[in-house]
Design a protein around this motif. Structure first.
Motif, PDB file in Angstrom:
ATOM      1  N   PHE A  39      11.558   2.938   8.236  1.00 21.46           N
ATOM      2  CA  PHE A  39      11.163   2.900   9.636  1.00 21.46           C
ATOM      3  C   PHE A  39      10.681   1.478   9.952  1.00 21.46           C
ATOM      4  CE2 PHE A  39      10.510   7.189   8.102  1.00 21.46           C
ATOM      5  CZ  PHE A  39      11.050   7.980   9.116  1.00 21.46           C
ATOM      6  N   ALA A  40      11.153   0.928  11.055  1.00 25.02           N
ATOM      7  CA  ALA A  40      10.764  -0.431  11.438  1.00 25.02           C
ATOM      8  C   ALA A  40       9.303  -0.499  11.845  1.00 25.02           C
ATOM      9  CB  ALA A  40      11.652  -0.931  12.572  1.00 25.02           C
ATOM     10  N   ALA A  41       8.764   0.608  12.330  1.00 22.26           N
ATOM     11  CA  ALA A  41       7.345   0.713  12.691  1.00 22.26           C
ATOM     12  C   ALA A  41       6.846   2.065  12.202  1.00 22.26           C
ATOM     13  CB  ALA A  41       7.167   0.571  14.202  1.00 22.26           C
ATOM     14  N   MET A  42       5.534   2.239  12.203  1.00 21.03           N
ATOM     15  CA  MET A  42       5.002   3.527  11.774  1.00 21.03           C
ATOM     16  C   MET A  42       5.490   4.612  12.738  1.00 21.03           C
ATOM     17  SD  MET A  42       3.340   5.148   9.467  1.00 21.03           S
ATOM     18  CE  MET A  42       2.540   3.812   8.562  1.00 21.03           C
ATOM     19  N   PRO A  43       6.184   5.628  12.242  1.00 25.84           N
ATOM     20  CA  PRO A  43       6.735   6.645  13.136  1.00 25.84           C
ATOM     21  C   PRO A  43       5.664   7.617  13.624  1.00 25.84           C
ATOM     22  CG  PRO A  43       7.187   7.230  10.871  1.00 25.84           C
ATOM     23  CD  PRO A  43       6.536   5.869  10.839  1.00 25.84           C
ATOM     24  N   THR A  44       5.960   8.267  14.718  1.00 19.66           N
ATOM     25  CA  THR A  44       5.130   9.388  15.137  1.00 19.66           C
ATOM     26  C   THR A  44       5.479  10.584  14.265  1.00 19.66           C
ATOM     27  OG1 THR A  44       6.751  10.194  16.738  1.00 19.66           O
ATOM     28  CG2 THR A  44       5.150   8.538  17.509  1.00 19.66           C
ATOM     29  N   LEU A  56      -1.268   6.702   5.781  1.00 19.15           N
ATOM     30  CA  LEU A  56      -0.914   5.286   5.834  1.00 19.15           C
ATOM     31  C   LEU A  56      -1.003   4.678   7.225  1.00 19.15           C
ATOM     32  CD1 LEU A  56       2.140   5.109   3.382  1.00 19.15           C
ATOM     33  CD2 LEU A  56      -0.220   4.405   2.956  1.00 19.15           C
ATOM     34  N   GLN A  57      -0.954   5.486   8.267  1.00 20.82           N
ATOM     35  CA  GLN A  57      -0.907   4.908   9.611  1.00 20.82           C
ATOM     36  C   GLN A  57      -2.169   4.115   9.942  1.00 20.82           C
ATOM     37  OE1 GLN A  57      -0.662   7.651  12.856  1.00 20.82           O
ATOM     38  NE2 GLN A  57      -2.285   8.994  12.101  1.00 20.82           N
ATOM     39  N   GLY A  58      -3.294   4.479   9.346  1.00 21.19           N
ATOM     40  CA  GLY A  58      -4.519   3.749   9.621  1.00 21.19           C
ATOM     41  C   GLY A  58      -4.644   2.433   8.867  1.00 21.19           C
ATOM     42  N   LEU A  59      -3.648   2.126   8.003  1.00 20.48           N
ATOM     43  CA  LEU A  59      -3.728   0.926   7.188  1.00 20.48           C
ATOM     44  C   LEU A  59      -2.928  -0.236   7.786  1.00 20.48           C
ATOM     45  CD1 LEU A  59      -3.387   2.507   3.637  1.00 20.48           C
ATOM     46  CD2 LEU A  59      -5.486   1.879   4.866  1.00 20.48           C
ATOM     47  N   LEU A  60      -2.174   0.032   8.843  1.00 22.49           N
ATOM     48  CA  LEU A  60      -1.378  -1.039   9.459  1.00 22.49           C
ATOM     49  C   LEU A  60      -2.266  -1.886  10.382  1.00 22.49           C
ATOM     50  CD1 LEU A  60       2.011   0.686  10.318  1.00 22.49           C
ATOM     51  CD2 LEU A  60       1.608  -1.173   8.714  1.00 22.49           C
ATOM     52  N   ARG A  77       0.858  -1.187   0.000  1.00 22.16           N
ATOM     53  CA  ARG A  77       0.000   0.000   0.000  1.00 22.16           C
ATOM     54  C   ARG A  77       0.886   1.224   0.000  1.00 22.16           C
ATOM     55  NH1 ARG A  77      -5.280  -0.865   0.519  1.00 22.16           N
ATOM     56  NH2 ARG A  77      -6.014  -2.856   1.342  1.00 22.16           N
ATOM     57  N   THR A  78       0.504   2.211  -0.779  1.00 25.79           N
ATOM     58  CA  THR A  78       1.357   3.383  -0.958  1.00 25.79           C
ATOM     59  C   THR A  78       0.538   4.673  -0.848  1.00 25.79           C
ATOM     60  OG1 THR A  78       1.044   3.353  -3.366  1.00 25.79           O
ATOM     61  CG2 THR A  78       2.936   2.128  -2.484  1.00 25.79           C
ATOM     62  N   LEU A 133       7.007  12.920  -3.101  1.00 27.56           N
ATOM     63  CA  LEU A 133       7.255  11.952  -2.042  1.00 27.56           C
ATOM     64  C   LEU A 133       6.310  10.769  -2.189  1.00 27.56           C
ATOM     65  CD1 LEU A 133       8.396  14.709  -0.896  1.00 27.56           C
ATOM     66  CD2 LEU A 133       7.920  13.773   1.368  1.00 27.56           C
ATOM     67  N   ILE A 134       6.836   9.598  -1.898  1.00 28.56           N
ATOM     68  CA  ILE A 134       6.043   8.371  -1.935  1.00 28.56           C
ATOM     69  C   ILE A 134       6.311   7.595  -0.656  1.00 28.56           C
ATOM     70  CG2 ILE A 134       5.665   6.163  -3.103  1.00 28.56           C
ATOM     71  CD1 ILE A 134       6.546   7.568  -5.713  1.00 28.56           C
ATOM     72  N   GLY A 135       5.245   7.204   0.012  1.00 27.22           N
ATOM     73  CA  GLY A 135       5.355   6.354   1.187  1.00 27.22           C
ATOM     74  C   GLY A 135       4.810   4.976   0.870  1.00 27.22           C
ATOM     75  N   ALA A 136       5.427   3.948   1.436  1.00 27.79           N
ATOM     76  CA  ALA A 136       4.969   2.578   1.228  1.00 27.79           C
ATOM     77  C   ALA A 136       5.043   1.821   2.544  1.00 27.79           C
ATOM     78  CB  ALA A 136       5.815   1.881   0.165  1.00 27.79           C
ATOM     79  N   ILE A 137       4.033   1.010   2.795  1.00 25.53           N
ATOM     80  CA  ILE A 137       4.035   0.165   3.988  1.00 25.53           C
ATOM     81  C   ILE A 137       4.869  -1.071   3.697  1.00 25.53           C
ATOM     82  CG2 ILE A 137       2.638  -1.263   5.507  1.00 25.53           C
ATOM     83  CD1 ILE A 137       0.383   0.736   5.183  1.00 25.53           C
ATOM     84  N   ARG A 138       5.895  -1.259   4.484  1.00 23.87           N
ATOM     85  CA  ARG A 138       6.780  -2.423   4.344  1.00 23.87           C
ATOM     86  C   ARG A 138       6.744  -3.187   5.659  1.00 23.87           C
ATOM     87  NH1 ARG A 138      12.970  -1.244   3.266  1.00 23.87           N
ATOM     88  NH2 ARG A 138      12.213  -0.623   1.192  1.00 23.87           N
ATOM     89  N   ASP A 139       6.261  -4.411   5.622  1.00 29.50           N
ATOM     90  CA  ASP A 139       6.059  -5.203   6.839  1.00 29.50           C
ATOM     91  C   ASP A 139       5.173  -4.389   7.790  1.00 29.50           C
ATOM     92  OD1 ASP A 139       7.659  -7.246   5.784  1.00 29.50           O
ATOM     93  OD2 ASP A 139       9.482  -6.225   6.457  1.00 29.50           O
ATOM     94  N   ASP A 140       5.674  -4.059   8.979  1.00 31.15           N
ATOM     95  CA  ASP A 140       4.886  -3.270   9.925  1.00 31.15           C
ATOM     96  C   ASP A 140       5.323  -1.814   9.965  1.00 31.15           C
ATOM     97  OD1 ASP A 140       3.280  -5.391  10.714  1.00 31.15           O
ATOM     98  OD2 ASP A 140       4.750  -6.062  12.198  1.00 31.15           O
ATOM     99  N   GLY A 141       6.206  -1.437   9.065  1.00 30.17           N
ATOM    100  CA  GLY A 141       6.749  -0.086   9.096  1.00 30.17           C
ATOM    101  C   GLY A 141       6.471   0.698   7.839  1.00 30.17           C
ATOM    102  N   LEU A 142       7.250   1.728   7.661  1.00 27.60           N
ATOM    103  CA  LEU A 142       7.079   2.660   6.551  1.00 27.60           C
ATOM    104  C   LEU A 142       8.420   2.906   5.887  1.00 27.60           C
ATOM    105  CD1 LEU A 142       5.384   4.999   5.097  1.00 27.60           C
ATOM    106  CD2 LEU A 142       6.277   6.496   6.898  1.00 27.60           C
ATOM    107  N   VAL A 143       8.418   3.006   4.568  1.00 24.79           N
ATOM    108  CA  VAL A 143       9.597   3.495   3.866  1.00 24.79           C
ATOM    109  C   VAL A 143       9.170   4.723   3.078  1.00 24.79           C
ATOM    110  CG1 VAL A 143       9.244   1.897   1.924  1.00 24.79           C
ATOM    111  CG2 VAL A 143      11.481   2.965   2.284  1.00 24.79           C
ATOM    112  N   LEU A 144       9.864   5.811   3.310  1.00 30.45           N
ATOM    113  CA  LEU A 144       9.557   7.080   2.657  1.00 30.45           C
ATOM    114  C   LEU A 144      10.619   7.369   1.611  1.00 30.45           C
ATOM    115  CD1 LEU A 144       7.770   9.712   2.719  1.00 30.45           C
ATOM    116  CD2 LEU A 144       9.559  10.678   4.203  1.00 30.45           C
TER     117      LEU A 144
END
Length: 272
Positions: A220-225, A268-272, A177-178, A195-206
Motif C-alpha cells: 500500500f502506498a499509504a496506510m490503508p483504511t 502500525l497506523q499510529g507509527l507513521l 517497524r513491523t 501475517l506480518i505487516g511492515a511500514i515501508r516509506d509512508d505505506g504498509l506492506v502486508l
C-alpha cells in the motif's frame, strides 16, 4: 529413522566438488524431515556440512543467512539495535511446531525448500524482502525473491539438482517497524495463519502466509483504511489460494486473515 536404501554419502567441500546430480540423490542439511519417514526412492545423500558456509553474515547491504544456518543459530543471533524488525526473528522461530532438539538441527534453507504453507522461515524471509541465491545444477546461479520462490503447498522453483545457497535480507527491510500476528487451530498446533505487516516509506506492506498455500504480499502506498485493507485482501487472495487441511478450513483461515490483518493495521497506523 534409518534410510536403508542409501548406498553412498558424498561430502563435497566446495561447489566444484558437488557431484553430478542423478535420480535418487538428495541434499542433506539438517535432515529433520529427511530422516522422519522412509525415503525408498533415494540412493545417495549429498551432505552439505563440509561446505562450512558461515551461518550468518552482516554486510553493508544487510544480513546473509546461509541455507545451512540452523533455527537455533538464527534465534540466538544478536542483531544491531537499529534493526527494528529484529523481533520478527524470535517470533517466527517460536512459530515452529518443533522441540528445542529440532531447533538445533533444522535449517532455514530446509524450511524454505520444504515449502509448506506453515513454514515460519518462509514467513520471516518473505516479509523482510529476502532474496534467494540458487546454485543451478548446470553451474549457473539464479536470484529470486523468497515470496516468489515458494509456488504452492510443498512446491517451489527448484529444478532437480538445484541447491539453495543463501537468503539475503536487505538492510532497509531490517530497519522497518513491523507487527506480527499468528494463530493456530489448537494451542500448540501448526500455524493456520501468520501475517506480518511492515511500514515501508509512508505505506504498509502486508505479508500473508500459512493461511495461503504460498506467500502473498500486498503493498500500500499509504496506510490503508480498514475498508481498503479488506478489499485489497479479497482482491489479492482468491478462495482457491487458501490452504485446506486438518489445521484449518479455508473459510476459517480467510476469516482469521482478515481479522489479523486489521489488528496489524491498527497497531502500525499510529507509527507513521
Amino acid at each position: 529413522m534409518d534410510l536403508n536404501t542409501i548406498t553412498e554419502v558424498a561430502h563435497p567441500a566446495s561447489r566444484a566438488q558437488l557431484p553430478v546430480w542423478s535420480a535418487g540423490d538428495a541434499w542433506l542439511a539438517g535432515g529433520t524431515w529427511l530422516f522422519s519417514e522412509p525415503q525408498v526412492h533415494l540412493r545417495r545423500l549429498i551432505d552439505l556440512a563440509d561446505l562450512e558456509w558461515p551461518a550468518l553474515t552482516i554486510g553493508e547491504a544487510g544480513l546473509s543467512i546461509a541455507a545451512t544456518c540452523t533455527v537455533a543459530q538464527l534465534d540466538g543471533f544478536a542483531c544491531p539495535p537499529e534493526w527494528l524488525a529484529s523481533p520478527l526473528i524470535n517470533q517466527c522461530c517460536r512459530a515452529f511446531l518443533a522441540s528445542f532438539k529440532i531447533w538445533k538441527t533444522a535449517t532455514i534453507g530446509g524450511n524454505l525448500c520444504m515449502s509448506l504453507p506453515a513454514g515460519p522461515m518462509i514467513s520471516l524471509t518473505s516479509a523482510l524482502d529476502g532474496v534467494c541465491t540458487i546454485w543451478k545444477a548446470d553451474g549457473g546461479e539464479r536470484k529470486i525473491n523468497v515470496a516468489d520462490f515458494v509456488t504452492g503447498d510443498n512446491r517451489n522453483v527448484l529444478a532437480p539438482g538445484d541447491l539453495l545457497r543463501q537468503i539475503d535480507i536487505p538492510l532497509a527491510a531490517l530497519k522497518r517497524r513491523t507487527a506480527f500476528r499468528q494463530i493456530s487451530l489448537t494451542p500448540l498446533g501448526r500455524s493456520a495463519a501468520l501475517l506480518i505487516g511492515a511500514i515501508r516509506d509512508d505505506g504498509l506492506v502486508l505479508t500473508v502466509t500459512a493461511s495461503t498455500v504460498r506467500p502473498v504480499q500486498i503493498p500500500f502506498a499509504a496506510m490503508p483504511t480498514a475498508g481498503e485493507l479488506r478489499e485489497a485482501i479479497l482482491h489479492h487472495i482468491p478462495a482457491a489460494l487458501y490452504h485446506d487441511d486438518v489445521h484449518g478450513k479455508p473459510a476459517w483461515r480467510k476469516h482469521m486473515t482478515l481479522r489479523l490483518a486489521e489488528e496489524i493495521r491498527s497497531e502500525l497506523q499510529g507509527l507513521l
